[in-house]
Design an enzyme around this catalytic site. Structure first.
Site, PDB file in Angstrom:
ATOM      1  N   LYS A 122     -19.629  55.767 -31.461  1.00  0.00           N
ATOM      2  CA  LYS A 122     -19.969  57.191 -31.398  1.00  0.00           C
ATOM      3  C   LYS A 122     -19.548  57.771 -30.043  1.00  0.00           C
ATOM      4  O   LYS A 122     -18.870  58.792 -29.976  1.00  0.00           O
ATOM      5  CB  LYS A 122     -21.473  57.398 -31.605  1.00  0.00           C
ATOM      6  CG  LYS A 122     -21.856  58.865 -31.674  1.00  0.00           C
ATOM      7  CD  LYS A 122     -23.329  59.090 -31.495  1.00  0.00           C
ATOM      8  CE  LYS A 122     -23.672  59.146 -30.032  1.00  0.00           C
ATOM      9  NZ  LYS A 122     -25.056  59.481 -29.743  1.00  0.00           N
ATOM     10  N   ASP A 140     -23.600  60.629 -35.381  1.00  0.00           N
ATOM     11  CA  ASP A 140     -24.931  60.438 -34.806  1.00  0.00           C
ATOM     12  C   ASP A 140     -25.944  60.692 -35.921  1.00  0.00           C
ATOM     13  O   ASP A 140     -25.572  60.860 -37.087  1.00  0.00           O
ATOM     14  CB  ASP A 140     -25.156  61.353 -33.591  1.00  0.00           C
ATOM     15  CG  ASP A 140     -25.277  62.813 -33.992  1.00  0.00           C
ATOM     16  OD1 ASP A 140     -25.043  63.143 -35.178  1.00  0.00           O
ATOM     17  OD2 ASP A 140     -25.615  63.630 -33.129  1.00  0.00           O
TER      18      ASP A 140
END
Ligand code: SF4
Length: 238
Positions: A122, A140
């Protein structure tokens, strides 16, 4: 697949109108500051991180400065975020690697970014999309929740969601889509009470696992998390 792509194009156009801003949630002046910011932001709020970064970089402006900084001093500067000791160690070691291996430049390649402690896919995608303009699906908690509800993916783990969406969303749309879906997840499609009645994406949303605010008030079953809590089922069990 065809139907999913068609819905995506409608969703993308609406998101463009709704969320003009696709900038990073972390304020930064240089790429290295964003890198440190994303390491600090794990399980903390962007607001907390934005309060820390200016003072940290006044004290230690470059990767070399941060690499040579006393660990205790870094800990003191970042202590308002969760897991601050581990994060202080990670940013010091990341600073050392960036200084020594990449001569102070934040690396661009995914495999290089993943060598940095505290940087997962991420965070690496945030860096690649924000700094280098590369295609990036940034998964996320907000993004994963919203794309599943929309019915744009069946996958449940961040890595699988990323791989699935990256395989068919046009590269140039991946990063802006990620940033806008994230904003939509914070503002409208929230975890516990998605505002489906006022959501402009509703005509193109499959609303997987969702009972909206109005339906809940009329006695619906609740959303994913509510249903799981009632059944005693953990998210991993689904
Ligand atoms: S219609 Fe509801 S579930 Fe779908 S994106 Fe909008 S708020 Fe989320």
């Amino acid at each position: 697949m065809h139907e999913r792509r068609e819905r995506f194009e409608h969703i993308y156009r609406i998101l463009e109108e709704e969320y003009a801003d696709t900038s990073s949630f972390i304020s930064f002046a240089e790429p290295f500051q964003l890198l440190v910011g994303v390491i600090l932001s794990a399980q903390s709020t962007d607001r907390q991180v934005n309060l820390i970064l200016p003072e940290l970089f006044v004290r230690f402006p470059t990767p070399k400065d941060l690499a040579e900084a006393p660990a205790e001093e870094i800990e003191t500067l970042v202590r308002s975020v969760g897991f601050f000791r581990m994060k202080a160690r990670n940013i010091k070691e990341t600073a050392r690697l960036v200084h020594e291996r990449w001569r102070g430049r934040v690396p661009e390649r995914m495999e290089d970014l993943l060598l940095l402690p505290g940087v997962g896919r991420k965070s690496a995608n945030v860096i690649r999309g924000t700094i280098y303009g590369r295609p990036a699906i940034i998964v996320d908690t907000h993004f994963g929740r919203v794309v599943r509800r929309l019915g744009l993916t069946e996958e449940r783990t961040p890595e699988r969601i990323e791989r699935d969406l990256a395989s068919w969303i046009p590269p140039g749309k991946q990063y802006p889509f990620s940033m806008r879906i994230n904003r939509h997840g914070r503002a409208v499609c929230t975890a516990r009470r998605p505002a489906c009645e006022s959501c402009r994406l509703a005509p193109f949303c499959l609303r997987r696992g969702v009972v909206s605010r109005g339906e809940e008030e009329r006695g619906g079953l609740g959303d994913d998390s509510t249903t799981r809590a009632r059944s005693g089922e953990s998210p991993g069990a689904r």
